[in-house]
Design an enzyme around this catalytic site. Structure first.
Site, PDB file in Angstrom:
ATOM      1  N   LYS A  87     -21.220  68.405  69.830  1.00  0.00           N
ATOM      2  CA  LYS A  87     -20.076  68.708  68.960  1.00  0.00           C
ATOM      3  C   LYS A  87     -19.058  67.583  69.077  1.00  0.00           C
ATOM      4  O   LYS A  87     -18.621  67.236  70.192  1.00  0.00           O
ATOM      5  CB  LYS A  87     -19.472  70.044  69.413  1.00  0.00           C
ATOM      6  CG  LYS A  87     -18.681  70.767  68.371  1.00  0.00           C
ATOM      7  CD  LYS A  87     -18.343  72.159  68.902  1.00  0.00           C
ATOM      8  CE  LYS A  87     -17.579  72.977  67.903  1.00  0.00           C
ATOM      9  NZ  LYS A  87     -17.109  74.235  68.507  1.00  0.00           N
TER      10      LYS A  87
HETATM   11  O1  G3P Z   1     -15.348  77.784  65.955  1.00  0.00           O
HETATM   12  C1  G3P Z   1     -14.055  77.307  66.060  1.00  0.00           C
HETATM   13  C2  G3P Z   1     -13.249  78.281  66.772  1.00  0.00           C
HETATM   14  O2  G3P Z   1     -13.580  78.322  68.114  1.00  0.00           O
HETATM   15  C3  G3P Z   1     -11.822  78.251  66.539  1.00  0.00           C
HETATM   16  O3  G3P Z   1     -11.489  79.560  66.352  1.00  0.00           O
HETATM   17  O4  G3P Z   1     -10.042  81.478  66.302  1.00  0.00           O
HETATM   18  O5  G3P Z   1      -9.490  79.515  67.804  1.00  0.00           O
HETATM   19  O6  G3P Z   1      -9.260  79.348  65.321  1.00  0.00           O
HETATM   20  P1  G3P Z   1      -9.980  79.993  66.459  1.00  0.00           P
END
Ligand code: G3P
Length: 217
Positions: A87
């Site tokens: 990633k």
């Molecule tokens: O997949 C990306 C993710 O981990 C971010 O999610 O909820 O932190 O915006 P969030």
């Protein structure tokens, strides 16, 4: 549509795997920290533990932000397990690193994507997955789902094979909307996946079936 779970929590990964519908896992440094996984060696071991639970792709994120160190870290991550997807953040050196990994046959997930232009660059560099963060766009009053639609249109116009991985999915309705828009993959918390199960008429119907069965048996 592939279902990835977005967590570094091994219990939740196991639970999703046991449901039989899991295609992979995404993690990031924040999710690792949330589980108390710190230190390079522990983090690398945790990726291997995740790979041993699931059968699909497991995204492991580089921490470096310069090309040379991204390549070094990415190659180390890729060598951990054949399910690892490296990633890489959507920055200039990240695009160069994705192209480098693509040429070497190492699969990548381009993360922190917030615009169609960034998604176009990721595809040009040959990313296996592109991760538009829909929830974080919604957080700043910008339509995250519209970005999925834009990327779908652009990739279909040119036949790019990069898979659209809808990330920062926060709830069940995001999954349904991403499926309607043709996202190839979604990654979200276990709660967003389990939300798909629920309907009150299912519960009422099941209760009635069981009650009727009990009357005759
Ligand atoms: O997949 C990306 C993710 O981990 C971010 O999610 O909820 O932190 O915006 P969030």
């Amino acid at each position: 549509m592939k279902f990835f779970i977005d967590t570094a929590n091994l219990d939740q990964i196991r639970e999703a795997q046991e449901l039989g519908i899991l295609d992979g896992v995404t993690t990031n440094p924040s999710l690792m920290a949330k589980e108390g996984i710190t230190g390079r060696d522990n983090i690398l071991k945790h990726y291997v533990d995740i790979c041993n639970i699931v059968t699909g792709d497991v995204s492991a994120e580089v921490i470096a932000t310069d090309f040379d160190n991204m390549v070094k870290e990415g190659e180390e991550l890729a060598s951990l397990h054949d399910q690892i997807i490296v990633k890489v953040p959507m920055i200039k050196d990240g695009v160069k690193a994705i192209k480098y990994f693509t040429d070497k046959g190492i699969p990548t997930n381009c993360t922190l994507v917030f615009s169609a232009g960034q998604a176009l660059l990721a595809a040009k560099a040959g990313a296996t997955y592109v991760s538009p963060f829909i929830g974080r766009l919604d957080d700043i009053s910008t339509d995250g789902l519209n970005l999925i639609a834009e990327i779908r249109l652009i990739y279909d116009n040119y036949g790019f094979e990069t898979q659209i991985l809808a990330a920062s999915v926060r709830h069940t309705m995001h999954i349904i909307d991403c499926a309607k828009l043709g996202a190839d993959v979604m990654t979200g918390p276990l709660s967003s996946i389990e939300g798909l199960l629920k309907h009150p008429l299912t519960d009422i119907g099941l209760e009635k079936f069981l009650a009727d069965y009990r009357k005759g048996n």
